[in-house]
Design an enzyme around this catalytic site. Sequence first.
Site, PDB file in Angstrom:
ATOM      1  N   HIS A  27     -11.049  -3.917  12.939  1.00 14.03           N
ATOM      2  CA  HIS A  27     -11.306  -2.502  12.682  1.00 14.03           C
ATOM      3  C   HIS A  27     -12.759  -2.172  13.026  1.00 14.03           C
ATOM      4  CE1 HIS A  27      -7.848  -3.590  10.218  1.00 14.03           C
ATOM      5  NE2 HIS A  27      -7.523  -2.316  10.171  1.00 14.03           N
ATOM      6  N   GLU A 407      -3.594  -0.143 -17.157  1.00 10.79           N
ATOM      7  CA  GLU A 407      -3.341  -1.583 -17.028  1.00 10.79           C
ATOM      8  C   GLU A 407      -3.915  -2.162 -15.738  1.00 10.79           C
ATOM      9  OE1 GLU A 407      -0.986   0.670 -17.741  1.00 10.79           O
ATOM     10  OE2 GLU A 407      -0.319   0.181 -19.776  1.00 10.79           O
TER      11      GLU A 407
END
Length: 658
Positions: A27, A407
Amino acid sequence: MTPSHAQMANAIRALAMDAVQKAKSGHPGMPMGFADVATVLFTRHLKCAPDDPLWPDRDRFVLSAGHGSILLYAVLYLMGYEKITLDDIKNFRQLGSIAAGHPEYDPAAGIEMTTGPLGQGLATAVGMAMAERLLAARYGRALVDHHTFVAASDGDLMEGVSHEAISLAGHLKLAKLIVLYDDNHISIDGPLSLSESGDVIARFKAAGWAAERVDGHDADAVDAAIARAKQSDRPSLIACHTTIGYGAPTKQGTAASHGAPLGVEEVAATRKALGWEAPPFDIPDDILNAWRGAGRRSAPDRDAWAGRLAALPEPDKKEFARTLSGALPEGFSPALDAHRQHLASQAPNWASRKASQEALEVITRAVTETIGGSADLTGSNNTKSSIQSDVTPDDFSGRFIHYGIREFGMAAAMNGLALHGGVIPYSGTFLVFADYCRPAIRLSALMKQRVIYVLTHDSIGLGEDGPTHQPVEHLASLRAIPGLNVFRPADAMETAECWQLTLETKDTPSVLALTRQGLPALRRAFTPDNPCRRGAYELLPAEADPRVTLLATGSEVAIAVEARALLQADGIGARVVSMPCWELFEAQPLTYQAETLGENQIRIAIEAASPMGWDRYIGPDGAFIGMTGFGASAPASDLYEHFSITAQAAAAAARARL
Ligand SMILES: Cc1ncc(C[n+]2csc(CCOP(=O)(O)OP(=O)(O)O)c2C)c(N)n1
């Protein structure tokens, strides 16, 4: 002549486009677009010592946009981190090169964490910034006073976990967390307008952050914004408006530069446009020297810090070094042994979550670097011991974190706490919500971090809350993660023993699957060794010639004990093997494994969960007693009857196979 900022930044751009071109993949867009921001950060602000990469008071830098990994390798090489060589950069994405496709945790090389799953770098950095404040509260600002910087992309901020992370960081006023957002309006599919129209600045401000936007190609503007962020009493977002693929004449500003080599012609044209004449992988001496000078910039800071450390009283110095090394204190083993002796004498019929709480009463006293928490289920997970006080936005002297109903954010923050070092994180939620934590649990394992997941309400045994809350497939799916120890203790004694193992295995994350319901004490004698260390062991031998082995974990070990009695009453010799941790068992010598599983015997496995994975233990002649679908809402005892997870069913299955 001193090289200009643009020349320094172009060194990153050149390495990025050439490495991606050579690797034929990667990239280039993000690194080329973000090169100016990275240059300002590393040459003017980041406190680090390439010759002492593990210096505890270094600033942490997390490249959350891990796809731009070549940016990190280029900068670390330029700064003078010896573990990253020019050859590594030439071998970008090839086997054995430290310059892997996405950054892989290697702090000695300057790579603070593994990134690539978007959003998690940012969420993990929140934990690093929390660790910094926790340690500063303990050891003082003379020893602990550093920033956590994050480079985040559009993808990082679109991921849901970023919401959890930024609200937690804003709430906790993590003022030393600074996020540099690569605001380039481009993602893989094209312009961001295809899928996003939110106001990022307003969003961060609403979460309690300082947030501003600057031109990411204006070095002085970026510099001033970072300087302001360092003075802020809140975490800071700096949206740096950049052009993806900056410098590539036909591809800059477009998704075409995001994730593919620019192509030979475009690379040549980019060289021309940037005025970069050096051949591939050749950084002119004056530019490399300037970068290396920047790498030595913090040496006086590091030396002054070392002086302050040396001036501390010997015991303080030792404690600081011990906690940072991750070694447990000497008092830990004796304290745990005393606790196990106490359990042997009392034989309590506690739920394993309650047994965990009692173990924590001992552990949190003996191991003061443990930092507990819960995702808003403190009273259910039993993760808070009586000596732990809460961490609050203004006071980090406590040792218990209310993560809120976040969470995934919690799990990622625990990774950050562990990666930072100096603390040992554990925290709780229900086992069924391991799914919400899973991407971070996977990274705990990939990065070999000692993170302890206390996951309670571990089966249909939780009862009336019903199938949404009753885990079925979770044990199997967690056992499928390489490098994760999944513990399911059978009683209070095993719970203490499993806790000991979670703490002692420094390079392995652990799950403790614990019950809501009470469990009979099965181990009533003190043994100096910890039998759970072997992952599985014979709990009860057969009274007659052994013909059946009953294998079980957690709450179902008691059912196996009952089934053994039923079989013995019929004169059938049966053994019970408790298997609290498959992973540790599979690390035992094959002879021990074979002996423990029982040769030439019918094997019956009992676990109130999915059968997946049990086949290899029970073999073709055995049987599994457990779940085949979702649970139901009813009292626990009714559910065990309803799903035929009973001693009678286990004994019948054995008889039918003899
Ligand atoms: C959780 C996750 N989903 C998907 C991907 C695959 N992926 C890599 S980069 C990217 C998006 C790129 O857009 P942006 O974050 O804006 O980066 P830029 O284009 O600016 O380099 C995606 C979807 C990923 N790495 N992580």
